[in-house]
Design an enzyme around this catalytic site. Structure first.
Site: not given
Lengths: 476, 479
Positions: B71, B146, B170
């Site tokens: 990420k 996210s 997330s």
């Protein structure tokens, strides 16, 4: 109308650690700009603080030395504000809970003893340094970013500038002798902010306080407080009122100058620092630190005067810095006669340091050297005249005194079987001197001693020569 | 290379036998990402010349030669790291996050950085400077957020495993929306050194994979004490793969009624089916209550935003990242750089957090929220005194449409109601695929007490074996 002053002091000490409080960057005074920084100091994304546990240790030392109560669990908070020398835009400090609180120190002013309370002491990180170039650019140096600080906040217990001065002197000495800080105002390792308010005698509630920041000597602290007392008095007597404000001391005029008026408290949005897990400070650890704590300057003074029989003046000169006191103690521990060691420290050693503008840490003379040299003097191996030569050599080059004396044939001649025949010969060769001696001319002895010294190239023990000459002359 | 039918064991076998070279795997992975990402936009940075580490030992490390997605809020030395923000559009890190250096040591291959909501603030991966990511099951839907890029990359077969981060759900919400497994470990299990901070007391790095066992393999590598992060526990890390393939007989499973009431009938049916499977296998099911659930959203948004408002102050245009041009003075540099560098959602949270911490509000908001957080922790302690795991839906609904909720922040925030509590309490929580609702995946959330990831893996692995959701192919990836 009479007025009473209320003074409180906030003193920042740089704690003497090898690395920063939250990063492994080294801490050296005067290093080239930004060379002592890493990703943490630059507040690079994703970096986290790791507490340097030595900071706790040094803080605890000061807490013990000032009788403060140490809290069992550590806690840090963030103080938020934007400035280029503050790369995270928050300072990690201890706002909600300090390292220690409720301490005190005792001062003596005009022969009266007084206890000044210490409200609390907390640890925090220093900010970097901004400088403004003449080319329109500003520069940031982050070497100082993350240097550990201990802020000692007094109670508002001081009632005049002399008390404030005495408090600072005493506090500096206490902290200096723990070894936790260099306490050098000129290098910024000790910084003083003051708060002062006045109120009419008899009035209970305190007046509005004025803060003065970045005072660069104790004398400025005293002078600025004295000036403020008078200034505030005049304002109040003229029917005015004091503004909650920050002022600065102008050295040239001896006056204080308004810097900014505080309209409401600044909002630093303090909140608990989530990136640092609390640490437990055990009583065992505190006890251990207390045991290892260097002797206080007051206990040392006691030893010097009462145990070693030094004059108070000499004791105080030795106690001017921890380094000199430590050096002296080490020399005595190595077997030096305390009185002689004190004399050498306070005259020859200090003289050398002043002449060469260096500190005890920079010279090659060790306490062991000094002890050895004093022993050589005491047992008559060298004369004090020769000792000065030896000292000059050792302090400059670190040469071992004993070896130097032996290698250079400087051993004092005290052997009667060697000196007696020389004395006899000198007297034989100088009949005029015998004559003079009989006629009561003391000069004659001096001349004869000189002759012996010449022959022995200064090595003859002068006391011994004197004694032998007297015997020889009287026998004639 | 497409990973839809692969797992770490199958890849490791091929690499060890020489049927597949790590170099070719890296090249093919990059080629496939470039091809399929036209549909998904799951990546911010792809490493064109990705190369495996040298001296790989396939017998010693299961991750040797395996490409893993990271990420883009996790710092990678020499690979641009943006947190999907204009503020860090050019930020080239000079160190590695601890999880990255641990993966490097295990021989993993780095193929790039995945898309996300800016600074991990959002539940849809629409709040990205690099555009929205699309859900591999239906390209018109969000992948959640996210960690939407990581989730879509795994679900879409671009990689076998991805790292995500989870501050309020997330990892779990996008895992649920994409029909994959995702675990947020216990707070303090994985080092945050190198994770771009959002809510420091809530953030935790975790793993997203199609198969439960693969997450156990990756977590084995990234977990454990770290000299750079004092909030990581020094306790020993168990081998999480040993919880795979166990039976659930006697497992005490709590089902909070507030969680089951939060979803509609269709979704409840899918979730209930998983609970029934557990029951049929001998687990003991207990209905319980998490009475403070209704407070978790405001509580979370105060704490997370407060911490974020402070954490994001370092992006000031002075030392790195975006700096506005045509500035007149210092204040101008700050105001313009931050106004132009941050997106709307980030600015909203900075303002919310700054307000909650300000002198007049601290006691009423931040301090109050901290107290409520304690109550929420107490709720969990009570349940875990008598239960091994808590299960329920991961989200209140399946993936919503792109653009549907982006203009309604409150609605967007309420998406997190079922996942936030685990962050506030610091407990491990995962989402495992439960089934489909109207053609879109939904997840079963599994929580356990602090440092008991073992029971989470055990339960999730049982669910995976029982519903075999991994056999399904995402409908959006068909041509």
């Amino acid at each position: 109308m009479n007025f009473k002053s209320t003074i409180g002091l906030e003193v920042h000490f740089e704690l003497k650690t090898k690395s920063k409080i939250f990063s492994p960057s080294p801490v050296t005074y005067g290093a080239e700009q930004n060379t002592e920084t890493n990703v943490i100091d630059w507040a690079m994304p994703g970096t986290l603080p790791m507490v340097n546990k030595n900071v706790y240790r040094l803080g605890i030392m000061v807490a013990i030395a000032t009788h403060a109560h140490i809290l069992p669990t550590t806690h840090f908070d963030r103080k938020n504000y934007f400035y280029p020398d503050n790369p995270k835009a928050y300072q990690i400090t201890q706002f909600f809970q300090p390292l220690a609180r409720d301490g005190y120190i005792e001062v003596e002013v005009r022969g009266k003893k007084k206890r000044i309370g210490i409200h609390e002491m907390h640890i925090e990180e220093d900010a970097g340094k901004n400088t403004h170039g003449t080319n329109g650019f500003s520069y940031v140096d982050l070497n100082r970013q993350g240097v550990p600080l201990l802020e000692v906040v007094s109670e508002p217990d001081m009632e005049d500038p002399e008390e404030a001065y005495a408090y600072l002197e005493k506090l500096r000495k206490i902290v200096q002798f723990t070894g936790a800080s260099d306490v050098k105002m000129e290098e910024g390792s000790m910084r003083v902010d003051t708060n002062i308010s006045i109120r009419p005698a008899g009035q209970k509630e305190l007046g509005t306080k004025v803060e003065m920041k970045n005072l660069n000597s104790f004398d400025h602290v005293r002078r600025s407080l004295a000036y403020e007392e008078k200034r505030q008095e005049q304002v109040l007597l003229a029917g005015g009122h004091i503004q909650l404000s920050t002022r600065r001391f102008d050295e040239a005029t001896g006056k204080t100058v308004l810097e900014r008026v505080k309209e409401g408290a600044s909002d630093y949005r303090y909140f608990p620092e989530p990136d640092i897990a609390p640490d437990h400070i055990s009583q065992e650890w505190i006890d251990q630190i207390a045991k290892e704590l260097p002797k206080s300057p007051f206990d040392r003074y006691d030893d010097y005067v009462n145990k070693f029989g030094l004059k108070p003046y000499d004791a105080n000169v030795l106690l001017q810095t921890k380094e000199s006191s430590d050096f002296f103690d080490a020399a005595v521990a190595a077997g030096a006669d305390p009185t002689l060691a004190a004399n050498w420290m306070n005259t020859q050693v200090n003289g050398y340091l002043n002449d060469h503008r260096v500190s005890l840490n920079d010279i090659k003379l060790t306490p062991e050297h000094l002890a050895e040299m004093i022993k050589l003097i005491k047992d008559g191996t060298i004369s004090s005249k020769i000792a000065k030569k030896v000292f000059a050599e050792t302090i400059a080059n670190g040469t071992d005194p004993k070896k130097y004396v032996e290698d250079n044939g400087m051993v004092q001649l005290s052997d009667t079987s060697v000196l007696a025949p020389m004395v006899k010969k000198v007297v034989d060769d100088n009949p005029q001197s015998v004559e003079d001696f009989k006629n009561g001319k003391d000069r004659a002895i001096g001349f004869l001693v000189g002759q012996i010294m010449k022959q022995t190239r200064g090595k003859a023990n002068p006391k011994m020569v004197n004694k032998l000459l007297n015997q020889e002359l009287q026998s004639r | 290379m497409n990973y839809l039918n692969e797992n770490i064991d199958s890849l490791n076998k091929k690499l060890a036998s020489g049927d597949l070279s790590a170099d070719k795997l890296a090249q093919d992975t990059v080629a496939n990402i470039k091809d399929t990402d036209k549909k998904l936009n799951a990546w911010i940075t792809v490493v064109d010349d990705a190369k495996p580490a040298e001296n790989l030992d396939f017998s010693k490390s299961k991750l040797a030669g395996i490409p893993i997605a990271i990420k883009d809020n996790i710092i990678t030395n020499g690979i641009k790291t943006t947190a999907a923000s204009h503020m860090l559009y050019n930020y080239m890190p000079m160190y590695d996050a601890t999880v990255v250096s641990k993966l490097k040591k295990a021989g993993a291959t780095f193929v790039g950085k995945t898309n996300m909501d800016e600074f991990a603030m959002g539940s849809s991966t629409e709040h990205s400077y690099y555009g929205a990511t699309h859900n591999p099951w239906n390209l018109d839907k969000v992948p959640g957020g996210s960690s939407g890029g990581s989730a879509a990359a795994v679900a879409g077969g671009q990689v076998v495993a991805a790292l995500g981060s989870d501050t309020g759900g997330s990892i779990r919400q996008p895992a649920a929306f994409n029909g994959i497994f995702g675990i947020k470990p216990t707070y303090g299990r994985v080092s945050r050194w190198g994770l771009i901070a959002f809510g420091s007391s809530l953030d935790q790095i975790g793993v997203m994979t199609k198969r439960v066992k693969d997450s156990a393999e990756v977590l084995n590598v990234i977990a454990g004490a770290d000299e750079h992060d004092s909030t990581v526990s020094t306790r020993e890390v168990p081998d999480f793969t040993k919880f795979i393939g166990q039976d659930v007989k006697g497992l005490r499973v709590a089902v909070p009624k507030e969680y089951m009431e939060a979803v509609d009938g269709k979704m409840r049916e899918v979730i209930q089916k998983q609970i029934d499977a557990l029951k049929d296998a001998g687990a003991i099911i207990n209905e319980v209550s998490l009475p403070h659930t209704k407070y978790v959203v405001p509580d979370y948004y105060i704490i997370a935003s407060s911490e974020a408002s402070s954490n994001l102050q370092r992006y000031d245009g002075i030392r790195y990242g975006y700096r506005a041009e045509d500035t007149k003075n210092l204040l101008d540099v700050y105001v313009k750089s931050r106004s132009e560098g941050f997106g709307a959602e980030v600015k909203r949270r900075i303002m919310l957090g700054s307000f909650a911490l300000s002198a007049g509000s601290y006691d009423r908001f931040f301090r109050q929220a901290a107290k409520v957080r304690t109550l929420i922790c107490d709720d969990f302690d009570k349940i875990f005194a008598e239960n091994d795991v808590i299960v329920g839906p991961t989200t209140t609904e399946p993936a919503f449409g792109i653009g549907e909720e982006v203009s309604d922040p409150i609605k967007m925030y309420n998406n997190d109601i079922l996942t936030i509590s685990a962050n506030l309490a610091g407990i491990p929580a995962a989402s495992v695929p439960a089934g489909l609702v109207d053609g879109m995946p939904v997840g079963l959330q599994i929580m356990a007490k602090r440092f008991d990831e073992g029971n989470v893996f055990k339960t999730a692995d049982f669910i995976e074996r029982s519903n075999k959701f991994y056999e399904k192919t995402p409908t959006g990836m068909e041509d």
